[in-house]
Write a protein that holds these residues in place. Sequence first.
Motif, PDB file in Angstrom:
ATOM      1  N   SER A 184     -17.855  -8.979 -31.352  1.00 42.29           N
ATOM      2  CA  SER A 184     -17.008  -7.805 -31.165  1.00 42.29           C
ATOM      3  C   SER A 184     -16.593  -7.762 -29.687  1.00 42.29           C
ATOM      4  N   ALA A 185     -15.464  -7.170 -29.433  1.00 44.41           N
ATOM      5  CA  ALA A 185     -14.936  -7.121 -28.064  1.00 44.41           C
ATOM      6  C   ALA A 185     -15.933  -6.452 -27.133  1.00 44.41           C
ATOM      7  N   PRO A 186     -16.211  -7.046 -25.962  1.00 47.05           N
ATOM      8  CA  PRO A 186     -17.101  -6.375 -25.006  1.00 47.05           C
ATOM      9  C   PRO A 186     -16.534  -5.005 -24.638  1.00 47.05           C
ATOM     10  N   ASP A 187     -17.355  -3.986 -24.767  1.00 44.55           N
ATOM     11  CA  ASP A 187     -16.938  -2.618 -24.481  1.00 44.55           C
ATOM     12  C   ASP A 187     -17.424  -2.246 -23.093  1.00 44.55           C
ATOM     13  N   LEU A 188     -16.538  -2.294 -22.128  1.00 43.61           N
ATOM     14  CA  LEU A 188     -16.929  -1.973 -20.766  1.00 43.61           C
ATOM     15  C   LEU A 188     -17.230  -0.488 -20.604  1.00 43.61           C
ATOM     16  N   GLU A 189     -16.667   0.350 -21.454  1.00 40.76           N
ATOM     17  CA  GLU A 189     -16.860   1.786 -21.326  1.00 40.76           C
ATOM     18  C   GLU A 189     -18.326   2.192 -21.465  1.00 40.76           C
ATOM     19  N   ASP A 190     -19.087   1.491 -22.299  1.00 40.22           N
ATOM     20  CA  ASP A 190     -20.498   1.879 -22.468  1.00 40.22           C
ATOM     21  C   ASP A 190     -21.385   1.297 -21.369  1.00 40.22           C
ATOM     22  N   SER A 191     -20.834   0.532 -20.468  1.00 41.98           N
ATOM     23  CA  SER A 191     -21.448  -0.032 -19.261  1.00 41.98           C
ATOM     24  C   SER A 191     -22.446  -1.154 -19.491  1.00 41.98           C
ATOM     25  N   ARG A 192     -22.816  -1.454 -20.729  1.00 42.86           N
ATOM     26  CA  ARG A 192     -23.828  -2.495 -20.953  1.00 42.86           C
ATOM     27  C   ARG A 192     -23.357  -3.860 -20.475  1.00 42.86           C
ATOM     28  N   THR A 193     -22.125  -4.225 -20.796  1.00 44.94           N
ATOM     29  CA  THR A 193     -21.602  -5.523 -20.365  1.00 44.94           C
ATOM     30  C   THR A 193     -21.574  -5.597 -18.842  1.00 44.94           C
ATOM     31  N   MET A 194     -21.173  -4.503 -18.205  1.00 41.95           N
ATOM     32  CA  MET A 194     -21.122  -4.475 -16.742  1.00 41.95           C
ATOM     33  C   MET A 194     -22.512  -4.658 -16.145  1.00 41.95           C
ATOM     34  N   LEU A 195     -23.507  -4.003 -16.713  1.00 43.11           N
ATOM     35  CA  LEU A 195     -24.864  -4.078 -16.168  1.00 43.11           C
ATOM     36  C   LEU A 195     -25.500  -5.438 -16.394  1.00 43.11           C
ATOM     37  N   VAL A 196     -25.261  -6.042 -17.558  1.00 42.56           N
ATOM     38  CA  VAL A 196     -25.783  -7.389 -17.801  1.00 42.56           C
ATOM     39  C   VAL A 196     -25.148  -8.368 -16.821  1.00 42.56           C
ATOM     40  N   TYR A 197     -23.848  -8.257 -16.641  1.00 41.59           N
ATOM     41  CA  TYR A 197     -23.145  -9.109 -15.676  1.00 41.59           C
ATOM     42  C   TYR A 197     -23.739  -8.935 -14.275  1.00 41.59           C
ATOM     43  N   ASP A 198     -23.941  -7.675 -13.860  1.00 42.68           N
ATOM     44  CA  ASP A 198     -24.507  -7.402 -12.532  1.00 42.68           C
ATOM     45  C   ASP A 198     -25.903  -8.000 -12.400  1.00 42.68           C
ATOM     46  N   GLY A 199     -26.701  -7.912 -13.451  1.00 45.55           N
ATOM     47  CA  GLY A 199     -28.034  -8.497 -13.413  1.00 45.55           C
ATOM     48  C   GLY A 199     -27.987  -9.999 -13.233  1.00 45.55           C
ATOM     49  N   LEU A 200     -27.076 -10.649 -13.948  1.00 48.09           N
ATOM     50  CA  LEU A 200     -26.948 -12.109 -13.821  1.00 48.09           C
ATOM     51  C   LEU A 200     -26.444 -12.507 -12.440  1.00 48.09           C
ATOM     52  N   VAL A 201     -25.497 -11.749 -11.906  1.00 50.26           N
ATOM     53  CA  VAL A 201     -24.986 -12.038 -10.564  1.00 50.26           C
ATOM     54  C   VAL A 201     -26.099 -11.852  -9.527  1.00 50.26           C
ATOM     55  N   THR A 202     -26.916 -10.820  -9.704  1.00 51.53           N
ATOM     56  CA  THR A 202     -28.018 -10.559  -8.778  1.00 51.53           C
ATOM     57  C   THR A 202     -29.041 -11.689  -8.826  1.00 51.53           C
ATOM     58  N   ILE A 203     -29.414 -12.106 -10.010  1.00 50.72           N
ATOM     59  CA  ILE A 203     -30.354 -13.227 -10.151  1.00 50.72           C
ATOM     60  C   ILE A 203     -29.748 -14.494  -9.554  1.00 50.72           C
ATOM     61  N   GLY A 204     -28.462 -14.720  -9.830  1.00 48.43           N
ATOM     62  CA  GLY A 204     -27.793 -15.897  -9.282  1.00 48.43           C
ATOM     63  C   GLY A 204     -27.782 -15.907  -7.766  1.00 48.43           C
ATOM     64  N   LYS A 205     -27.574 -14.744  -7.166  1.00 49.40           N
ATOM     65  CA  LYS A 205     -27.580 -14.643  -5.695  1.00 49.40           C
ATOM     66  C   LYS A 205     -28.969 -14.966  -5.155  1.00 49.40           C
ATOM     67  N   ALA A 206     -30.013 -14.434  -5.782  1.00 52.97           N
ATOM     68  CA  ALA A 206     -31.385 -14.715  -5.343  1.00 52.97           C
ATOM     69  C   ALA A 206     -31.717 -16.196  -5.527  1.00 52.97           C
ATOM     70  N   LEU A 207     -31.303 -16.780  -6.639  1.00 57.27           N
ATOM     71  CA  LEU A 207     -31.536 -18.215  -6.866  1.00 57.27           C
ATOM     72  C   LEU A 207     -30.809 -19.055  -5.827  1.00 57.27           C
ATOM     73  N   HIS A 208     -29.572 -18.696  -5.543  1.00 62.50           N
ATOM     74  CA  HIS A 208     -28.795 -19.441  -4.552  1.00 62.50           C
ATOM     75  C   HIS A 208     -29.479 -19.410  -3.182  1.00 62.50           C
ATOM     76  N   GLN A 209     -30.018 -18.245  -2.822  1.00 63.11           N
ATOM     77  CA  GLN A 209     -30.679 -18.121  -1.531  1.00 63.11           C
ATOM     78  C   GLN A 209     -31.979 -18.920  -1.450  1.00 63.11           C
ATOM     79  N   THR A 210     -32.591 -19.239  -2.579  1.00 57.35           N
ATOM     80  CA  THR A 210     -33.839 -20.014  -2.565  1.00 57.35           C
ATOM     81  C   THR A 210     -33.573 -21.510  -2.546  1.00 57.35           C
ATOM     82  N   GLN A 211     -32.330 -21.903  -2.629  1.00 56.71           N
ATOM     83  CA  GLN A 211     -31.975 -23.315  -2.718  1.00 56.71           C
ATOM     84  C   GLN A 211     -32.020 -24.040  -1.382  1.00 56.71           C
ATOM     85  N   SER A 212     -32.832 -23.599  -0.460  1.00 54.74           N
ATOM     86  CA  SER A 212     -32.898 -24.242   0.858  1.00 54.74           C
ATOM     87  C   SER A 212     -33.399 -25.678   0.774  1.00 54.74           C
TER      88      SER A 212
END
Length: 193
Positions: free
Chosen positions: A81-109
């Motif tokens: 079904s179409a992602p419903d941005l109005e209920d904010s779940r898709t936005m929050l999952v995306y934000d969580g993945l971006v946050t984890i990705g940023k932390a992972l990127h920073q550990t890649q020293s």
Amino acid sequence: MTGDRSGEDGTAKVTVQYAAPAHPDAWNTELARWNKQWDTDHDRKPTAEELPQYLTEPKTALDTLKKRIETTRREGTSLGSAPDLEDSRTMLVYDGLVTIGKALHQTQSGGPEAVPGLEDVGGQWSLLQSRHRVQGTSGLICLTSGGNAYDKPVAVVDLDPGLAGAGKLRFVGLGWPTGREQPKNCVIPSSTP
């Protein structure tokens, strides 16, 4: 609620307003309000540097998410079904993945082949502020030394029950836990746990 949802004059009998984690109309609406106030106070358009970062960066992140959804659809990938941005779940999952990705990127020293451990990633949470802030669709994500979001905005919404079927969440405004928007560059005061 059952029965008639509106009064004799057609207006709502009850208004339900609450704080939601996010709403897709937040950034365009708040930027329009900010620009209206700017126009009242100044005789010129704001420069890019004068625009409020706490609004422009989340708007850019939301625009990116919308483009990714559309690109995925055009490529023929089914999203169910179409992602419903109005209920904010898709936005929050995306934000969580971006946050984890940023932390992972920073550990890649140790280079791209090094696989960081959980402690390595967890050690990055307190560094996700200032220049390492996460540009989330729900607002800037800046984590305190305890790993908690600092002054993360919430979207105040009205529930419009809809006269002929499904209701809708109408964006009203942003609420800030500290009573004001996040500081420039999301720099967290040193006394914040």
